[in-house]
Design a protein around this motif. Sequence first.
Motif, short mmCIF file in Angstrom:
data_model
loop_
_atom_site.label_atom_id
_atom_site.label_comp_id
_atom_site.label_asym_id
_atom_site.label_seq_id
_atom_site.Cartn_x
_atom_site.Cartn_y
_atom_site.Cartn_z
N LYS A 52 0.86 -1.19 0.00
CA LYS A 52 0.00 0.00 0.00
C LYS A 52 0.90 1.23 0.00
CE LYS A 52 -3.70 -2.52 0.81
NZ LYS A 52 -4.44 -3.00 -0.29
N ALA A 53 0.31 2.39 -0.21
CA ALA A 53 1.08 3.63 -0.24
C ALA A 53 1.84 3.83 1.07
CB ALA A 53 0.15 4.82 -0.50
N TYR A 54 1.22 3.53 2.20
CA TYR A 54 1.88 3.73 3.49
C TYR A 54 3.12 2.84 3.62
CZ TYR A 54 2.75 4.08 8.47
OH TYR A 54 3.36 4.28 9.69
N THR A 55 2.98 1.55 3.28
CA THR A 55 4.13 0.65 3.43
C THR A 55 5.25 1.01 2.47
OG1 THR A 55 3.11 -0.99 1.96
CG2 THR A 55 2.80 -1.31 4.34
N ILE A 56 4.89 1.43 1.26
CA ILE A 56 5.93 1.84 0.30
C ILE A 56 6.66 3.07 0.83
CG2 ILE A 56 6.34 2.78 -2.01
CD1 ILE A 56 3.92 1.02 -2.92
N SER A 70 -3.30 10.06 2.35
CA SER A 70 -4.44 10.86 1.90
C SER A 70 -4.06 12.34 1.79
CB SER A 70 -5.63 10.69 2.83
OG SER A 70 -5.33 11.17 4.12
N LEU A 71 -2.99 12.74 2.47
CA LEU A 71 -2.53 14.13 2.42
C LEU A 71 -1.30 14.32 1.55
CD1 LEU A 71 -2.90 15.04 6.21
CD2 LEU A 71 -4.50 15.55 4.35
N PRO A 73 0.66 12.97 -1.80
CA PRO A 73 0.57 12.15 -3.01
C PRO A 73 1.91 11.61 -3.51
CG PRO A 73 0.55 14.44 -3.63
CD PRO A 73 0.60 14.40 -2.12
N SER A 74 2.96 11.72 -2.72
CA SER A 74 4.30 11.38 -3.22
C SER A 74 4.41 9.93 -3.71
CB SER A 74 5.37 11.67 -2.17
OG SER A 74 5.14 10.91 -1.01
N VAL A 75 3.73 8.99 -3.07
CA VAL A 75 3.82 7.60 -3.52
C VAL A 75 3.12 7.44 -4.87
CG1 VAL A 75 3.22 5.20 -3.01
CG2 VAL A 75 4.06 6.68 -1.19
N ARG A 76 1.98 8.10 -5.05
CA ARG A 76 1.29 8.05 -6.35
C ARG A 76 2.17 8.66 -7.44
NH1 ARG A 76 -2.93 9.72 -3.13
NH2 ARG A 76 -2.85 11.84 -3.94
N VAL A 77 2.83 9.76 -7.12
CA VAL A 77 3.72 10.41 -8.09
C VAL A 77 4.88 9.49 -8.45
CG1 VAL A 77 5.33 12.34 -8.42
CG2 VAL A 77 3.08 12.75 -7.39
#
Length: 194
Positions: A52-56, A70-71, A73-77
Amino acid sequence: MFTPEDEVPAERVVETLEVLLRTPPFVRSPKLARFLRFVVEEELAGRGTTIKAYTIATQALGRGPDFDPSLDPSVRVEAGRLRRALEEVYAQHAEGVEVRVSVPVGGYRPRFGTMEAAPDIAEDAPAPEPGAPPPRAADRPAPAAVGFTPRGQAAVIALLAGILLVLCIDLGLTLSARMGGASAVPRDIAVRGR
């Protein structure tokens, strides 16, 4: 064409991962290399559902435990950058890479597949006879399509728009010069005719 994920042995995925990490996009970006290594190793270890974004962020990208996906977006980027880097590798540096690693949009779990070799059209074509005329354009195989990334498409569109703008300005100036005071008959011709 890909074979299903469960048919790719883990050893081949690990070998491919090491090859990928030595390609220019991953050598240039240690952050992307850590991201890729983390998601691939977690998936191979059977912990794919925990990617998940948190673990990454906390385990691969060095973010603190207060990271809030949720605040921030660095993992999505970074996932977008990772997808583009993988596309670049398979488009430009795929020599000897038999396993394709992808990270589908909408998640961070990697997928693995093998590429089946496509027959080379040039090898199957008969050799022309000596002295024979060259094949007509209609008989030759079509060239491979060149794909552009979205950024490349935008650059081409901007270039074409710029050229069109320059041509329109040139045409406007030319018409303006012809219509703005220049007579239909040049003066020196009109003077000589009298």
